[in-house]
Design a protein around this motif. Structure first.
Motif, PDB file in Angstrom:
ATOM      1  N   LEU A 131       0.776  -1.206  -0.224  1.00 38.13           N
ATOM      2  CA  LEU A 131       0.042   0.000   0.067  1.00 38.13           C
ATOM      3  C   LEU A 131       0.755   1.334   0.018  1.00 38.13           C
ATOM      4  N   THR A 132       0.204   2.374  -0.527  1.00 35.21           N
ATOM      5  CA  THR A 132       1.049   3.607  -0.382  1.00 35.21           C
ATOM      6  C   THR A 132       0.822   3.981   1.026  1.00 35.21           C
ATOM      7  N   ASP A 133       1.840   4.980   1.540  1.00 32.87           N
ATOM      8  CA  ASP A 133       1.920   5.554   2.805  1.00 32.87           C
ATOM      9  C   ASP A 133       0.422   6.286   3.121  1.00 32.87           C
ATOM     10  N   ALA A 134       0.046   6.843   1.811  1.00 31.58           N
ATOM     11  CA  ALA A 134      -1.263   7.795   2.051  1.00 31.58           C
ATOM     12  C   ALA A 134      -2.583   6.736   2.323  1.00 31.58           C
ATOM     13  N   ASP A 135      -2.306   5.572   2.061  1.00 32.38           N
ATOM     14  CA  ASP A 135      -3.514   4.616   2.149  1.00 32.38           C
ATOM     15  C   ASP A 135      -3.304   3.744   3.522  1.00 32.38           C
ATOM     16  N   THR A 136      -2.290   3.965   4.377  1.00 36.57           N
ATOM     17  CA  THR A 136      -2.029   3.290   5.593  1.00 36.57           C
ATOM     18  C   THR A 136      -1.993   4.220   6.699  1.00 36.57           C
ATOM     19  N   THR A 137      -2.719   5.398   6.729  1.00 31.64           N
ATOM     20  CA  THR A 137      -3.017   6.159   7.826  1.00 31.64           C
ATOM     21  C   THR A 137      -3.905   5.397   8.874  1.00 31.64           C
ATOM     22  N   LEU A 138      -3.901   5.760   9.920  1.00 31.12           N
ATOM     23  CA  LEU A 138      -4.761   5.016  10.960  1.00 31.12           C
ATOM     24  C   LEU A 138      -6.208   5.368  10.828  1.00 31.12           C
ATOM     25  N   THR A 139      -6.332   6.398  10.159  1.00 35.36           N
ATOM     26  CA  THR A 139      -7.883   6.858  10.010  1.00 35.36           C
ATOM     27  C   THR A 139      -8.294   6.448   8.672  1.00 35.36           C
ATOM     28  N   LYS A 140      -7.592   5.594   7.926  1.00 35.86           N
ATOM     29  CA  LYS A 140      -8.045   4.772   6.726  1.00 35.86           C
ATOM     30  C   LYS A 140      -8.148   3.391   7.140  1.00 35.86           C
ATOM     31  N   LEU A 141      -6.961   2.994   7.802  1.00 46.08           N
ATOM     32  CA  LEU A 141      -7.245   1.573   8.074  1.00 46.08           C
ATOM     33  C   LEU A 141      -8.323   1.198   9.007  1.00 46.08           C
ATOM     34  N   LYS A 142      -8.619   2.075   9.856  1.00 44.66           N
ATOM     35  CA  LYS A 142      -9.950   2.083  10.433  1.00 44.66           C
ATOM     36  C   LYS A 142     -10.864   3.112   9.645  1.00 44.66           C
ATOM     37  N   PRO A 143     -12.154   2.599   9.007  1.00 48.90           N
ATOM     38  CA  PRO A 143     -12.640   3.316   8.144  1.00 48.90           C
ATOM     39  C   PRO A 143     -13.591   4.635   8.538  1.00 48.90           C
ATOM     40  N   TYR A 144     -13.026   5.604   9.005  1.00 47.63           N
ATOM     41  CA  TYR A 144     -13.631   6.672   9.515  1.00 47.63           C
ATOM     42  C   TYR A 144     -14.215   7.471   8.223  1.00 47.63           C
ATOM     43  N   PRO A 145     -15.447   8.015   8.373  1.00 49.12           N
ATOM     44  CA  PRO A 145     -15.871   8.703   7.168  1.00 49.12           C
ATOM     45  C   PRO A 145     -15.440  10.156   7.086  1.00 49.12           C
ATOM     46  N   ALA A 146     -15.665  11.017   6.205  1.00 43.68           N
ATOM     47  CA  ALA A 146     -15.392  12.316   5.922  1.00 43.68           C
ATOM     48  C   ALA A 146     -16.159  12.998   7.223  1.00 43.68           C
ATOM     49  N   ALA A 147     -15.647  14.178   7.369  1.00 45.39           N
ATOM     50  CA  ALA A 147     -16.166  14.936   8.379  1.00 45.39           C
ATOM     51  C   ALA A 147     -17.792  15.272   8.275  1.00 45.39           C
ATOM     52  N   ASP A 148     -18.220  15.076   7.202  1.00 44.68           N
ATOM     53  CA  ASP A 148     -19.661  15.358   6.971  1.00 44.68           C
ATOM     54  C   ASP A 148     -20.605  14.069   6.997  1.00 44.68           C
ATOM     55  N   GLY A 149     -19.519  12.838   7.175  1.00 40.77           N
ATOM     56  CA  GLY A 149     -20.219  11.698   7.216  1.00 40.77           C
ATOM     57  C   GLY A 149     -20.189  11.002   5.906  1.00 40.77           C
ATOM     58  N   ASP A 150     -19.730  11.680   4.835  1.00 38.80           N
ATOM     59  CA  ASP A 150     -19.507  11.103   3.541  1.00 38.80           C
ATOM     60  C   ASP A 150     -18.880   9.830   3.506  1.00 38.80           C
ATOM     61  N   ILE A 151     -19.140   8.693   2.912  1.00 36.68           N
ATOM     62  CA  ILE A 151     -18.267   7.469   2.860  1.00 36.68           C
ATOM     63  C   ILE A 151     -17.574   7.483   1.200  1.00 36.68           C
ATOM     64  N   SER A 152     -17.646   8.381   0.395  1.00 31.76           N
ATOM     65  CA  SER A 152     -17.272   8.207  -0.901  1.00 31.76           C
ATOM     66  C   SER A 152     -15.685   7.809  -1.015  1.00 31.76           C
ATOM     67  N   GLU A 153     -14.753   8.519  -0.149  1.00 30.79           N
ATOM     68  CA  GLU A 153     -13.428   8.087  -0.037  1.00 30.79           C
ATOM     69  C   GLU A 153     -13.266   6.940   0.615  1.00 30.79           C
ATOM     70  N   ASN A 154     -13.891   6.532   1.462  1.00 29.66           N
ATOM     71  CA  ASN A 154     -13.950   4.999   2.003  1.00 29.66           C
ATOM     72  C   ASN A 154     -14.031   4.116   0.940  1.00 29.66           C
ATOM     73  N   VAL A 155     -15.132   4.208   0.067  1.00 31.13           N
ATOM     74  CA  VAL A 155     -15.422   3.243  -0.983  1.00 31.13           C
ATOM     75  C   VAL A 155     -14.108   3.264  -1.926  1.00 31.13           C
ATOM     76  N   ALA A 156     -13.662   4.423  -2.269  1.00 28.56           N
ATOM     77  CA  ALA A 156     -12.547   4.318  -3.244  1.00 28.56           C
ATOM     78  C   ALA A 156     -11.203   3.712  -2.663  1.00 28.56           C
ATOM     79  N   TRP A 157     -10.803   3.873  -1.240  1.00 32.93           N
ATOM     80  CA  TRP A 157      -9.947   3.594  -0.753  1.00 32.93           C
ATOM     81  C   TRP A 157     -10.183   1.895  -0.597  1.00 32.93           C
ATOM     82  N   SER A 158     -11.144   1.510  -0.193  1.00 31.38           N
ATOM     83  CA  SER A 158     -11.633   0.048  -0.026  1.00 31.38           C
ATOM     84  C   SER A 158     -11.216  -0.579  -1.686  1.00 31.38           C
ATOM     85  N   HIS A 159     -11.486  -0.065  -2.526  1.00 32.18           N
ATOM     86  CA  HIS A 159     -11.370  -0.636  -3.859  1.00 32.18           C
ATOM     87  C   HIS A 159      -9.827  -0.717  -4.226  1.00 32.18           C
TER      88      HIS A 159
END
Length: 486
Positions: A131-159
Motif C-alpha cells: 500500500l501507499t503511505d497515504a493509504d496506511t494512515t490509521l484513520t483509513k485502516l479504520k474506516p472513518y468517514p469524512a467530516a460530514d459523514g460521506d463515505i465516498s473516499e472510504n469506497v475508493a480506498w476500499s477498492h
C-alpha cells in the motif's frame, strides 16, 4: 479499465473444499533467536514447516516461527501454555520473554511458555499488499468517514486496498483465515509432542482460541480467553468492528472522571459531562480546522485522528495523561506532543494480515447505499466514533471468496474454558464477550472484572480476576458459576 471492472477481472471463485487431510507432524529443533534483541536469555526459537493450504498438505509449506521458555521446574511440568496473539496480525514470537516477568511463579513452574508469529506475520512468511503511505494512515485502516459523514473516499480506498492485495499479496494471502490459524496451532501442538494444549488467547486470539477449542476439542487442556470477541458466524470481524461504537462509549466515563479530577491541569471540564462536551466540540472543530502535527500519519490532527487517538488511549489507563495533554494543547494552541506511529513495514504487514483474515473468514455486504445509511444512523447514536464502526471496508470488494464457512462456536467438548473480561473494554466490549460465553454453554465459565481497558489478566491490578485465572491454570479449578470481580 475502471476499478470495478479491474476488480471483477481479479475475482476468483473457490469451490467448496474437501476436508483437510492431516499433514505430517512437523519437526522442531530449538536454537537461539537470531536477530532479535531485548529477549529473556532463556528464550529459544525454532521454525516449523506448515502447509500453506491445509487441504493440500503435500503442497507448498511455509516456515512458522515459534519460541519458548521452558519451565525451571520440570518435575512440576504439566505441559505447554501457548500464547495466542491478537490483531489479527499481531506478532507473538517475543511474547514468552514479555510475559515471563509477569506470570506468577506457580504458572511458570507448570508450563513451558510458547509463543509464535501467526502465518503471514513477522517471521512466519510475512505478507504485504504494498500500500501507499497515504493509504496506511490509521484513520483509513479504520474506516472513518469524512467530516460530514460521506463515505465516498472510504469506497475508493476500499477498492484500492482490495486491488493492491490481489496484485501484491501472493499465494499466502488467500489462505490466511481463522480456521487455518486453528490448524496452525494444532501443528504447533503436534510438533511439541503434546497430546493436549493449554493456551491463553487475547483479543483476536480469543476467537482463534475458540475456533481451536471447537475444531480440536479433544486436544484442549486449560483454555483462558481474555478480552473476548463476539463469535457471531454471520458477521465475525464485521461485528467486531461494529463493537467499537459500544466499547468506546462503555470506556469513556473512565477517562471523563480522570480528566474531570484534573481540570486544573488539563482544562477539559470540571465534571464528566463537561469533559464529554469538550471532547465532542474539539473533534468537531478539528473536523473543520485541522492542526499541523509533524511526524504523524497523516501529518495533521483532524477530528478523526483525535477520535482514533482517543480509542487507542482507552486501551489502558496509562494512555489517559497523554490523551488529555494532546487535547489541552489542541485547545490552547500549544505545541502538540510528539506523535507515535508503528514502523511502516509493520503497519503494512498488519494491514495485509488483518484484511486477509477479516475478508477470508466471511463475505461482507458491498452496498454503498446500505453502508451510508448505517453510518448516518451510527454517527447519531455513537458520536464518539463518528460512524467508523459500521462503515464499508476492503472486504466489500475482496478478490477472493471465503473457501470455508466461519467457525460456529458450540457447547460440544470438554468443560475447560475460562473467559476473563473487563466490564469497560473499548475494543471487545463486555456485551460481545457475553455472546461467546453463551456460545460455549457449559464448556465455559466467565470472570467479569470491574475495570476498563483492553486486556484483563495481569493487566490492571485486579487481584480477584488475576487470582481466579492463576488458580485455573495451576489447579484446573474454576468458579462454579460466572463471577464478577470488583
Amino acid at each position: 479499465m475502471n476499478s470495478a471492472l479491474a476488480l471483477a477481472a481479479l475475482l476468483t471463485f473457490t469451490p467448496a473444499p474437501t476436508a483437510p487431510t492431516a499433514a505430517p507432524t512437523p519437526t522442531v529443533e530449538w536454537g537461539t533467536c537470531a536477530g532479535m534483541s531485548g529477549l529473556d536469555a532463556r528464550q529459544e526459537c525454532a521454525t516449523l514447516q506448515v502447509p500453506v493450504d491445509h487441504a493440500a498438505p503435500a503442497g507448498d509449506t511455509f516456515s512458522m516461527a515459534v519460541s519458548r521458555i521452558r519451565t525451571a521446574r520440570p518435575g512440576l511440568r504439566r505441559g505447554v501454555l501457548l500464547l495466542i496473539p491478537g490483531g489479527p496480525g499481531s506478532p507473538g514470537l517475543s511474547r514468552p520473554s514479555t510475559m515471563v516477568s509477569r506470570l506468577p511463579a506457580e504458572v511458570l513452574d507448570r508450563y513451558d511458555i510458547v509463543g509464535f508469529d501467526p502465518r503471514g506475520v513477522g517471521r512466519s512468511a510475512p505478507v504485504t499488499c504494498g500500500l501507499t503511505d497515504a493509504d496506511t494512515t490509521l484513520t483509513k485502516l479504520k474506516p472513518y468517514p469524512a467530516a460530514d459523514g460521506d463515505i465516498s473516499e472510504n469506497v475508493a480506498w476500499s477498492h484500492r486496498l482490495a486491488e493492491a492485495c490481489a496484485r501484491n499479496g501472493g499465494p499466502m494471502l488467500r489462505h490466511i483465515t481463522t480456521r487455518n490459524a486453528a490448524r496452525d496451532i494444532d501443528a504447533i501442538r503436534r510438533a511439541l509432542g503434546e497430546q493436549k494444549l493449554s493456551y491463553w488467547g487475547v483479543s483476536y486470539g480469543t476467537y482463534a482460541g475458540a475456533a481451536y477449542a471447537t475444531m480440536f476439542p479433544e486436544h484442549t487442556d486449560r483454555v483462558v480467553l481474555d478480552s473476548n470477541d463476539d463469535p457471531d458466524p454471520t458477521k465475525v470481524a464485521r461485528g467486531w468492528l461494529a463493537n467499537y461504537a459500544v466499547g468506546v462509549e462503555d470506556r469513556f466515563p473512565d477517562f471523563a472522571r480522570f480528566a474531570a479530577g484534573r481540570d486544573a491541569e488539563y482544562g477539559l471540564g470540571a465534571d464528566p459531562a463537561e469533559v464529554r462536551r469538550t471532547v465532542l466540540d474539539l473533534a468537531a472543530r478539528l473536523d473543520r480546522e485541522p492542526l499541523p502535527w509533524p511526524g504523524a500519519n497523516p501529518a495533521r490532527l483532524d477530528g478523526n485522528t483525535l477520535r482514533e487517538t482517543m480509542l487507542t488511549a482507552f486501551y489502558s489507563d496509562a494512555g489517559f495523561p497523554g490523551l488529555a495533554a494532546l487535547m489541552k494543547a489542541a485547545l490552547t494552541g500549544a505545541t502538540l506532543p510528539a506523535p507515535t506511529s508503528p514502523p511502516p513495514a509493520a503497519l503494512q504487514n498488519t494491514a495485509a494480515v488483518a484484511g486477509a483474515t477479516m475478508c477470508n473468514d466471511v463475505e461482507w455486504p458491498a452496498s454503498t447505499v446500505r453502508h451510508q445509511r448505517l453510518v448516518d444512523r451510527n454517527r447519531v447514536d455513537y458520536p464518539l466514533t463518528a460512524g467508523m464502526p459500521v462503515n464499508l471496508g476492503p472486504c466489500a470488494f475482496w478478490p477472493y471468496r471465503p473457501a470455508e464457512r466461519p467457525v460456529r462456536v458450540t457447547a460440544k467438548g470438554p468443560s475447560n474454558v475460562l473467559l476473563v473480561q473487563n466490564l469497560r473494554d473499548p475494543s471487545t466490549p463486555h456485551s460481545g464477550a457475553l455472546k461467546l460465553r453463551a456460545a460455549f454453554g457449559d464448556r465455559a465459565r466467565m470472570v467479569s472484572v470491574d475495570a476498563g481497558g483492553h486486556g484483563s489478566y495481569l493487566a490492571n491490578g485486579n487481584a480477584c480476576g488475576d487470582r481466579t485465572v492463576t488458580e485455573f491454570l495451576v489447579t484446573g479449578r474454576r468458579p462454579a458459576t460466572d463471577t464478577l470481580c470488583r
